[in-house]
Design an enzyme around this catalytic site. Structure first.
Site, PDB file in Angstrom:
ATOM      1  N   ASP A 158       0.841  -1.205   0.000  1.00 51.14           N
ATOM      2  CA  ASP A 158       0.000   0.000   0.000  1.00 51.14           C
ATOM      3  C   ASP A 158       0.877   1.257   0.000  1.00 51.14           C
ATOM      4  O   ASP A 158       0.379   2.377  -0.127  1.00 51.14           O
ATOM      5  CB  ASP A 158      -1.008  -0.004   1.162  1.00 51.14           C
ATOM      6  N   SER A 159       2.205   1.066   0.101  1.00 55.34           N
ATOM      7  CA  SER A 159       3.135   2.190  -0.090  1.00 55.34           C
ATOM      8  C   SER A 159       2.955   2.809  -1.463  1.00 55.34           C
ATOM      9  O   SER A 159       3.419   3.918  -1.711  1.00 55.34           O
ATOM     10  CB  SER A 159       4.587   1.717   0.087  1.00 55.34           C
ATOM     11  N   ASP A 218      -1.258  -6.313  -0.494  1.00 67.26           N
ATOM     12  CA  ASP A 218      -1.303  -5.609   0.793  1.00 67.26           C
ATOM     13  C   ASP A 218      -2.717  -5.073   1.031  1.00 67.26           C
ATOM     14  O   ASP A 218      -3.207  -4.246   0.251  1.00 67.26           O
ATOM     15  CB  ASP A 218      -0.299  -4.439   0.719  1.00 67.26           C
ATOM     16  N   LYS A 235      -1.319  -9.573   2.873  1.00 63.69           N
ATOM     17  CA  LYS A 235      -0.623  -9.090   4.074  1.00 63.69           C
ATOM     18  C   LYS A 235      -1.534  -8.092   4.773  1.00 63.69           C
ATOM     19  O   LYS A 235      -2.268  -7.354   4.086  1.00 63.69           O
ATOM     20  CB  LYS A 235       0.690  -8.393   3.695  1.00 63.69           C
ATOM     21  N   GLU A 244      -1.671  -5.401   8.519  1.00 68.00           N
ATOM     22  CA  GLU A 244      -0.919  -4.840   9.652  1.00 68.00           C
ATOM     23  C   GLU A 244      -1.624  -5.127  10.972  1.00 68.00           C
ATOM     24  O   GLU A 244      -2.862  -5.085  11.033  1.00 68.00           O
ATOM     25  CB  GLU A 244      -0.786  -3.315   9.471  1.00 68.00           C
ATOM     26  N   GLU A 250       8.924  -4.180  10.954  1.00 66.55           N
ATOM     27  CA  GLU A 250       9.332  -2.880  10.398  1.00 66.55           C
ATOM     28  C   GLU A 250       9.824  -1.938  11.502  1.00 66.55           C
ATOM     29  O   GLU A 250       9.128  -1.720  12.511  1.00 66.55           O
ATOM     30  CB  GLU A 250       8.159  -2.228   9.639  1.00 66.55           C
TER      31      GLU A 250
HETATM   32  O1  KIV Z   1       3.482  -1.158   1.742  1.00 67.86           O
HETATM   33  C1  KIV Z   1       4.657  -1.512   1.852  1.00 67.86           C
HETATM   34  O2  KIV Z   1       5.514  -1.237   0.986  1.00 67.86           O
HETATM   35  C2  KIV Z   1       5.048  -2.268   3.034  1.00 67.86           C
HETATM   36  C3  KIV Z   1       6.497  -2.554   3.216  1.00 67.86           C
HETATM   37  C4  KIV Z   1       7.149  -1.362   3.802  1.00 67.86           C
HETATM   38  C5  KIV Z   1       6.730  -3.757   4.034  1.00 67.86           C
HETATM   39  O3  KIV Z   1       4.228  -2.602   3.816  1.00 67.86           O
END
Ligand code: KIV
Length: 283
Positions: A47-48, A86, A116, A118, A185
């Site tokens: 999600d970055s 994500d 994934k 959080e 992280e």
């Molecule tokens: O969204 C992302 O890029 C991440 C990484 C920093 C692990 O969650």
């Protein structure tokens, strides 16, 4: 022999044998293809992308539909790495049924292999429900960017006894809930080492020192394609931003000067055909 697709079992075996696991983010067809060709084990469509691709201030704004759009493109380019989708903010926090439905969309529509999300102990019941529905889940603890306001900013986590102990408990709860791997992280290296020794699933570190089972970075940080900041834990292996800027400015100058396009960039027409055309047009 051709390369085989990476599976969750391959990652487990790597941890058992002490072989480091490699992971990077990708957000579209070309980055998916490049990461695949580099022989990386895992691709995270993170999600970055909200920040490094869509230009938002943080990761909170990105939606399910936007994530799926990018996942599909990555899946077209990357055939060998394990593909991780994500789950964006508020796609799994509201209720468990919605979390399972959204996780399923990453596999059915996005072409991802796993998801994934959080969170630690607080998210363990949701993780368990998604895993029980047949969808493998990667956990993510420490600095969790979706809840950065609650954490008081992008800062290292687990620096004192109480918070380090809480991270260990989070990792154990996620393992118990059935995750196949955990991202750590921005936590001190010794804490990441203690977690890695205590869980049977592979840990993947980002700003968590060398003793995790694997490492992950955001590809835009690694190649120097993000303009705003470079986190302390990033090693820049290339700096493509100035290279691209130079190429674009050269193009601009050559269009203005008439140097581009040259004859080699065009499609010729025979003199005969041109004459016939001009006659047809009455010129
Ligand atoms: O969204 C992302 O890029 C991440 C990484 C920093 C692990 O969650």
């Amino acid at each position: 022999m051709g390369r085989k697709k990476v599976t969750i079992l391959d990652l487990k075996r790597k941890k058992e044998k002490g072989e480091p696991i490699t992971m990077l983010t990708a957000y579209d067809y070309p980055t998916g293809l490049l990461v695949d060709q580099a022989g990386i084990d895992i691709i995270l469509v993170g999600d970055s992308l909200a920040m490094v691709v869509l230009g938002h201030e943080n990761t909170v704004a990105v939606t399910m539909d936007e994530m799926l759009h990018h996942c599909k493109a990555v899946a077209r380019g990357a055939k060998h790495p394990l593909l991780v989708g994500d789950m964006p903010f508020m796609s799994y926090q509201v209720d468990v049924k919605e979390a399972i439905r959204n996780a399923g969309r990453f596999l059915k529509e996005g072409g991802m292999d796993v998801v994934k999300l959080e969170g630690g102990r607080d998210m363990a019941p949701t993780v368990k429900a998604i895993v029980d529905a047949g969808i493998p889940v990667m956990g993510h603890i420490g600095l969790t960017p979706q809840t950065v306001s609650k954490l008081g900013g992008y800062r290292v986590q687990g620096k004192d006894v109480a918070t380090a102990k809480a991270l260990i408990d989070d990792a154990l709860a996620l393992e118990e809930a059935g995750v196949f791997s955990i991202i750590l992280e921005a936590i001190p290296g010794p804490v990441a080492k203690l977690i890695t020794e205590r869980v049977s699933v592979p840990t993947i570190g980002i700003g968590a020192g060398p003793d995790c089972d694997g490492q992950v970075l955001v590809i835009h940080d690694l190649i120097g394609l993000f303009d705003r900041f470079v986190p302390k834990f990033v090693k820049q292996y290339a700096n493509v931003f100035p290279l691209i800027t130079e190429a674009l400015e050269k193009y601009r100058d050559e269009v203005i000067s008439g140097e581009f396009p040259g004859p080699e960039h065009g499609y010729p027409m025979s003199e005969e055909a041109l004459q016939a055309l001009l006659e047809e047009l009455g010129e």
